[in-house]
Write an enzyme that holds these catalytic residues in place. Structure first.
Site, PDB file in Angstrom:
ATOM      1  N   TYR A  62      30.724  35.788  51.834  1.00 35.76           N
ATOM      2  CA  TYR A  62      31.774  35.544  50.846  1.00 35.76           C
ATOM      3  C   TYR A  62      32.825  34.611  51.477  1.00 35.76           C
ATOM      4  CZ  TYR A  62      35.687  36.296  47.709  1.00 35.76           C
ATOM      5  OH  TYR A  62      36.735  36.099  46.853  1.00 35.76           O
ATOM      6  N   LYS A  85      34.959  43.813  41.305  1.00 35.80           N
ATOM      7  CA  LYS A  85      33.685  43.377  40.732  1.00 35.80           C
ATOM      8  C   LYS A  85      33.033  44.533  39.954  1.00 35.80           C
ATOM      9  CE  LYS A  85      35.033  39.847  43.158  1.00 35.80           C
ATOM     10  NZ  LYS A  85      34.594  39.567  44.509  1.00 35.80           N
TER      11      LYS A  85
HETATM   12  C1  LIG Z   1      35.255  39.201  45.733  1.00 30.38           C
HETATM   13  C2  LIG Z   1      34.647  39.578  47.008  1.00 30.38           C
HETATM   14  C3  LIG Z   1      35.434  39.940  48.105  1.00 30.38           C
HETATM   15  C4  LIG Z   1      36.936  39.893  48.086  1.00 30.38           C
HETATM   16  O1  LIG Z   1      37.491  40.824  47.232  1.00 30.38           O
HETATM   17  P1  LIG Z   1      38.891  40.633  46.451  1.00 30.38           P
HETATM   18  O2  LIG Z   1      39.001  41.880  45.659  1.00 30.38           O
HETATM   19  O3  LIG Z   1      38.773  39.378  45.640  1.00 30.38           O
HETATM   20  O4  LIG Z   1      39.942  40.498  47.508  1.00 30.38           O
HETATM   21  C5  LIG Z   1      34.783  40.327  49.274  1.00 30.38           C
HETATM   22  N1  LIG Z   1      33.447  40.335  49.362  1.00 30.38           N
HETATM   23  C6  LIG Z   1      32.654  39.974  48.339  1.00 30.38           C
HETATM   24  C7  LIG Z   1      31.176  40.008  48.498  1.00 30.38           C
HETATM   25  C8  LIG Z   1      33.224  39.586  47.120  1.00 30.38           C
HETATM   26  O5  LIG Z   1      32.433  39.218  46.107  1.00 30.38           O
END
Ligand SMILES: *Cc1c(COP(=O)(O)O)cnc(C)c1O
Length: 383
Positions: A98, A195
């Protein structure tokens, strides 16, 4: 308890003061004390909040862990994990990572003397050749973003353990419904709950889950001492989202299978990256460590150019062009210009991240409509 029951019931009791069946939003920054130091376990809301406590109990149960510690974002959660280590110590992370995690390791923690090394983690034995006495943490992401490679969690965690190295799995792409890294030997699991866990694209939130009481205590100390805590309203929205996590992810995965099949036989599509295909190099490992194959699908176009990708991305209507993933609505993204724009072209081409690579976060709409949307956008491409 099985997953669907835990999602709805784990850690959730009627509110002790009123009997409210749904966890109330305790929108307060402080709590009355009967006399100095005599209180109900709550003093100040950075340290403790009842809405957040319920969410932490629930999240711990979903990952088969004893302790969950919540943060205001996935990256804030990661920051606290990295702060468990000292200057001079080293993190080995996946090279298909990421972008925000890469940025934090290199541009934030690097400045304070924590080194990081980025390697291909699809071959666990090859990862072990990079271990040094300074290696303290393995940062594992699987499936990876956006190439959807699979890392063997059990094999890698077992190698790390033999060398006294701590493992943290970023489980965001799979969600706790599909994959439970603590059961496979990981020490820590991290989620961007923004997510799948939240699932409705209306909250930014992060969590770390572990069975290690020592690390849990340190993480709880950092949660309070650094202060990147989520608000009670966000915790409530997550508790609400989690009640349907299993149903949402199940449907999204079913939709993804059909979409991956559709794309694979489309004449304008060159390659489809999806761990559910029997010929995907990580398929056997995915079958072992995941309940289903996830709802992320990446693909390239036969005419593998930026121009063709842009043309197609402009023509989808149900798939919204946006960053992020894991919501009920389907999203489409273009890593080369969006999430991975900071990676030099030659570097991204090496891992297969070509100019037309497109990433889908498949939602839970009717799959016939989703396929029709992609079909008409592909149809409009020049021959
Ligand atoms: C979005 C995401 C993050 C970061 O998370 P946030 O809630 O945006 O700070 C970390 N790892 C993965 C795989 C992600 O998709």
């Amino acid at each position: 308890m099985k997953f669907g029951t835990k999602a709805i019931h784990a850690g959730i009791e009627p509110d002790p003061s009123t009997g409210a069946v749904m966890t109330p939003i305790y929108q307060t920054s402080t709590y009355a004390q009967e006399s100095p130091g005599v209180h109900h376990g709550y003093e100040y809301a950075r340290t403790q909040n009842p809405t957040r406590s319920v969410l932490e109990k629930n999240l711990a149960a979903l990952e088969n862990g004893q302790f969950a510690i919540c943060f205001s974002s996935g990256l804030a959660a990661m920051d606290s994990v990295i702060r468990l280590f000292q200057p001079g110590e080293e993190v080995i992370a996946s090279n298909d990572l990421y972008g925000g995690s890469y940025r934090q390791l290199t541009k934030v923690h690097g400045r304070y003397g924590i080194k990081s090394l980025f390697v291909d983690m699809t071959n666990p034995a090859a990862v072990a050749t990079h271990f040094t006495p300074q290696t303290r943490l393995l940062w594992i992401e699987t499936p990876t973003n956006p190439m959807l490679n699979i890392v063997d969690i059990q094999a890698l965690c077992s190698l790390a353990r033999q060398h006294g190295i701590i493992t943290c799995v970023d489980n965001t792409f799979a969600s706790p419904y599909l994959q439970n890294p603590l059961d496979l030997g990981a020490d820590l699991v991290l989620h961007s709950a923004t997510k799948y866990i939240g699932g409705h694209s209306d909250v930014v939130h992060g969590a770390v889950i572990t069975n290690d009481e020592g690390m849990a205590t340190q993480l709880r100390f950092l949660q309070n001492a650094v202060g990147a805590v989520p608000g009670p309203q966000d915790c409530f929205l997550l508790l609400r989202g989690i009640k349907t996590l299993h149903l949402r992810v199940e449907r999204a995965c079913q939709n993804a299978v059909k979409i991956a099949d559709f794309l694979r036989q489309h004449p304008k599509v060159k390659h489809v990256y999806y761990p559910g295909f029997a010929d995907h190099p990580g398929h056997e490992v995915a079958k072992r460590q995941m309940r289903l194959f996830g709802a992320m699908v990446s693909f390239t176009l036969h005419t593998d150019t930026l121009e063709f990708a842009t043309h197609m991305l402009a023509n989808t209507h149900l798939f919204t062009l946006a960053e992020s993933l894991g919501g009920v609505e389907s999203l489409i993204g273009h890593p080369a210009t969006m999430t991975h724009a900071s990676i030099p072209r030659e570097e991204r081409l090496k891992v297969g991240l070509t100019d037309s690579l497109t990433r889908l976060s498949v939602g839970i709409e009717d799959v016939d409509d989703l396929i029709a949307d992609l079909a008409q956008a592909l149809e409009k491409l020049p021959a």
